[in-house]
Design an enzyme around this catalytic site. Structure first.
Site, PDB file in Angstrom:
ATOM      1  N   LYS A  71       0.843  -1.199   0.000  1.00  0.00           N
ATOM      2  CA  LYS A  71       0.000   0.000   0.000  1.00  0.00           C
ATOM      3  C   LYS A  71       0.876   1.247   0.000  1.00  0.00           C
ATOM      4  O   LYS A  71       1.830   1.346   0.773  1.00  0.00           O
ATOM      5  CB  LYS A  71      -0.911  -0.025   1.226  1.00  0.00           C
ATOM      6  CG  LYS A  71      -1.954   1.099   1.250  1.00  0.00           C
ATOM      7  CD  LYS A  71      -2.905   0.890   2.414  1.00  0.00           C
ATOM      8  CE  LYS A  71      -4.004   1.955   2.453  1.00  0.00           C
ATOM      9  NZ  LYS A  71      -4.972   1.703   3.530  1.00  0.00           N
ATOM     10  N   SER A  93      -9.569   1.986   2.074  1.00  0.00           N
ATOM     11  CA  SER A  93      -8.563   2.719   1.334  1.00  0.00           C
ATOM     12  C   SER A  93      -7.481   1.837   0.727  1.00  0.00           C
ATOM     13  O   SER A  93      -6.629   2.319  -0.004  1.00  0.00           O
ATOM     14  CB  SER A  93      -7.897   3.747   2.243  1.00  0.00           C
ATOM     15  OG  SER A  93      -7.190   3.113   3.292  1.00  0.00           O
ATOM     16  N   SER A  97     -10.771  -0.521   5.888  1.00  0.00           N
ATOM     17  CA  SER A  97      -9.987  -0.289   4.674  1.00  0.00           C
ATOM     18  C   SER A  97      -9.324  -1.514   4.083  1.00  0.00           C
ATOM     19  O   SER A  97      -8.849  -1.465   2.957  1.00  0.00           O
ATOM     20  CB  SER A  97      -8.918   0.768   4.942  1.00  0.00           C
ATOM     21  OG  SER A  97      -9.522   2.011   5.158  1.00  0.00           O
TER      22      SER A  97
END
Length: 695
Positions: A176, A252, A276
């Site tokens: 990420k 996210s 997320s």
């Protein structure tokens, strides 16, 4: 006439000679151009990675673009030399193994299976990394999951990696782009004024992946500051679901989820402060686990830590092995027996609508569990979701002063409204009025909710809900209503209470998609999204199981039960009737709430390294859920493969139009000099032949 005939004869020979030479010269030119592109690519990728040099976390002193350029110029020669060495090592490593291992084998293998294939010498780590980049270059213009690549570095690391018994030896990994820092990688937090900021070092969480044997191949997309339950930002643009890129990946950790589902890598790192990891897992048909607070490496044990760091995965074996590899303390090994009572609910804890397919997904899971002999009871939600979210937003807004700090550090000026997303600005404005007493009271309220949940979990060790209340919204749906945007533009004059109400209201449309996930983050309890359902229109939707704090292994056991009985990605057998609501307005509403609930966690993830995530980690929220049908009447992963093959081409142009991403890719610069040179050669040869004929 005779002279005229000779003249035409000469010109005819000139023309014929040129035509005969053209194919040969064109082939030669292609070779030159291809070679030139390879050289440009190698240097470009090294320069790009070296240009990201300075910032490990956004709270650190940031580097300016000019300083980055200076470092790049100084290090280009050394980087080029390193790249040559890397390519030589890559060639040697590849030639050492005559492999029948294919790209399809790579896509369809788990991380553990890939590590085993390397040890059995059926393939090399270098070859796996090459497969990964092949997939990315072929598909990421459609999905937009990646924000940077480490081609030269990854190939070098793969060629030099030694087998010391790592569980994931030589396996490619995507990380990420928010919070999971890698030396030389982007560290912008998704903020436009920080687009050139890079990490000086690799964070502890990413190091844990590397120590487990993974090769980091690149960074994945995420929303600004990790605040939304969808992945889109001004800086990087949106990410589409691997099942259909016309629809959202979720947030996210959306880039990681899409990358895993699309076959870029079998595992992608993720962080979860409000859903997320689980939300993107639901909308990409994969597994997403949020561990208990503080039980894994790189995870804060603070009672006020709401962000968990783990991964997006495809198989339960990978999930469990990775969990055990990162585990830092002993946890109870509770067996999944038929004596364990399982509660379930399909009602939104905040009173928002839940799509029929999300209900069906849960009811199908309930039918399966009862067939297996488990006691399953329908219950009301064991907590007040509206009260929970009010405290969630207070906690999230309290940390949003970080964006002004970052702007002053990195842009040398205060943050401005045009710098950030509407939700980010709303939280920042609200943060100005919040006091430490407000934050302390919010956490006290959360503690009381957590105590009520713990009592509930003593009776029901497992609690089943949809992961998300709907399938994914459309890619370009921001879930921001015009009236909320106008109110946010002028909210500085509002009172604290009015600002908090506006934050709740503007986030409600997005929260409608994902109201089930935030409770686990605030209470520190574990939760897992399992990919059990595929809607009639081919979109995946997960179901969520929650357990009491530290009962993570119970969730792993329930996941293995569903997987072993072929309950993953089951297709709906007939369309579920839709509710008579305006789809555009509901999707708009749900996306906007997504942004708010995740804003609190984003500050934690984005503002600092993984190691500091404990302080302000209010990341994302808003999950969405769909429903699943009974396993006996549905098909499994073939549904996903068929859907993935048919959808990307239809949505590619749409995705490209909405994306401003400039991903560093190989062969992207065309050199026209060889073409011009070749044409000159053709003309010269023709003139020479003509003159000789004339003589």
């Amino acid at each position: 006439m005779k002279k005229l005939g000779i003249k035409w004869q000469r010109w005819g020979m000139l023309f014929a000679t040129s035509v005969l030479l053209l194919p040969a010269s064109t082939a030669w030119l292609d070779t030159i151009d291809s070679t030139t592109n390879i050289e440009q690519t190698t240097i470009e990728s090294v320069t790009t990675s070296d240009s990201f040099l300075e910032t490990e976390s956004s709270v650190e002193t940031s580097t300016t673009s000019s300083s980055i350029e200076a470092v790049t110029v100084d290090s280009t020669d050394a980087a080029t030399e390193s790249t040559v060495e890397t390519s030589e090592a890559t060639s040697m490593s590849t030639s050492e193994t005559t492999s029948t291992f294919t790209l399809a084998d790579y896509e369809n293998s788990s991380a553990l299976e890939l590590a085993e294939a390397i040890r059995q010498k059926r393939v090399t780590s270098v070859q796996l990394v090459q497969f990964a980049f092949q997939k990315i270059h072929e598909q990421d213009d459609t999905f937009h999951a990646m924000i940077s690549l480490r081609e030269a570095e990854a190939l070098k690391e793969a060629s030099e990696l030694e087998d010391t018994g790592q569980p994931f030896f030589g396996v490619p990994l995507i990380v990420k782009g928010l919070g999971h820092t890698i030396a030389g990688g982007s560290n912008s937090n998704g903020l436009t004024f920080a687009k050139d900021i890079v990490s000086r070092s690799t964070g502890s969480f990413v190091k844990a992946f590397q120590e487990a044997g993974f090769i980091v191949i690149g960074q994945t997309n995420y929303p600004e500051m990790g605040l939304k339950n969808i992945t889109n930002s001004k800086l990087y643009g949106p990410t589409g679901s691997a099942w259909n890129p016309l629809y959202q990946a979720g947030g996210s950790s959306g880039g990681s989820a899409t990358g895993v589902a699309a076959g870029y890598a079998p595992i992608g790192s993720g962080s979860d402060a409000g859903g997320s990891i689980r939300i993107p897992a639901s909308w990409n048909g994969i597994i997403g686990m949020k561990p208990s607070r503080g039980v894994l490496v790189g995870n804060s044990a603070s009672e006020r830590g709401q962000t968990s760091h783990f991964a997006e995965t495809k198989t339960m074996a990978d999930t469990e092995t990775l969990f055990q590899t990162f585990q830092t303390q002993e946890l109870p090994q509770i067996p999944l027996t038929k004596d364990i009572k399982i509660a379930y609910s399909t009602k939104s804890p905040v009173g928002t609508p839940v799509e029929p397919e999300a209900v069906q997904a849960v009811e199908t899971a309930v039918a399966f569990l009862r067939q297996q002999g488990f006691q399953v009871e329908e219950v009301e939600q064991p907590y007040d979701g509206v009260e929970l979210m009010e405290n969630y937003y207070t906690i999230g807004a309290s940390s949003m002063g970080i964006i002004d700090f970052l702007a002053k550090q990195q842009a040398k000026r205060p943050v401005e409204i045009d710098d950030v997303d509407w939700t980010t600005w709303a939280l920042f404005q609200t943060s100005k009025d919040l006091t430490i007493d407000d934050v302390n009271q919010a956490w006290e309220n959360v503690r009381q909710i957590g105590a009520e949940l713990a009592t509930f979990q003593e009776k029901y060790p497992l609690f089943l809900t949809p992961t998300t209340a709907s399938t994914a919204p459309l890619l370009n749906d921001t879930a921001m209503l015009p009236e909320h945007i106008e109110a946010i533009k002028n909210m500085e004059s509002l009172s604290k209470e009015e600002k908090l109400q506006l934050v709740y209201d503007q986030w409600l449309p997005g929260l409608t998609h994902t109201p089930f996930t935030q409770i686990a983050n605030l209470t520190g309890t574990p939760a897992i999204s399992l990919p059990t359902y595929v809607s009639a229109n081919g979109l995946p939707l997960g179901i969520q199981f929650m357990a009491a704090q530290n009962n993570d292994y119970l969730l792993l056991e329930i996941g293995k039960l569903f997987e072993a009985n072929q309950q993953f990605n089951q297709a709906a057998t007939e369309p579920v009737p839709e509710e008579p609501t305006d789809s555009s307005s509901s999707s708009t509403e749900s996306d906007s709430s997504v942004e708010t609930s995740e804003s609190s966690t984003a500050s934690t993830e984005s503002s600092s390294n993984e190691e500091t995530a404990q302080t302000t980690s209010n990341e994302e929220t808003v999950p969405s859920s769909s429903t699943e049908e009974s396993s006996s009447t549905t098909t499994q992963t073939s549904v996903k493969e068929e859907n993935k093959q048919t959808t990307p081409s239809t949505s590619q142009s749409t995705t490209k139009e909405t994306s401003d991403k400039k991903l560093p890719k190989t062969g992207s610069v065309r050199n026209n000099l060889p073409i011009i040179g070749g044409l000159v050669i053709v003309v010269v040869v023709g003139v020479v032949v003509w003159r000789r004929v004339r003589k």
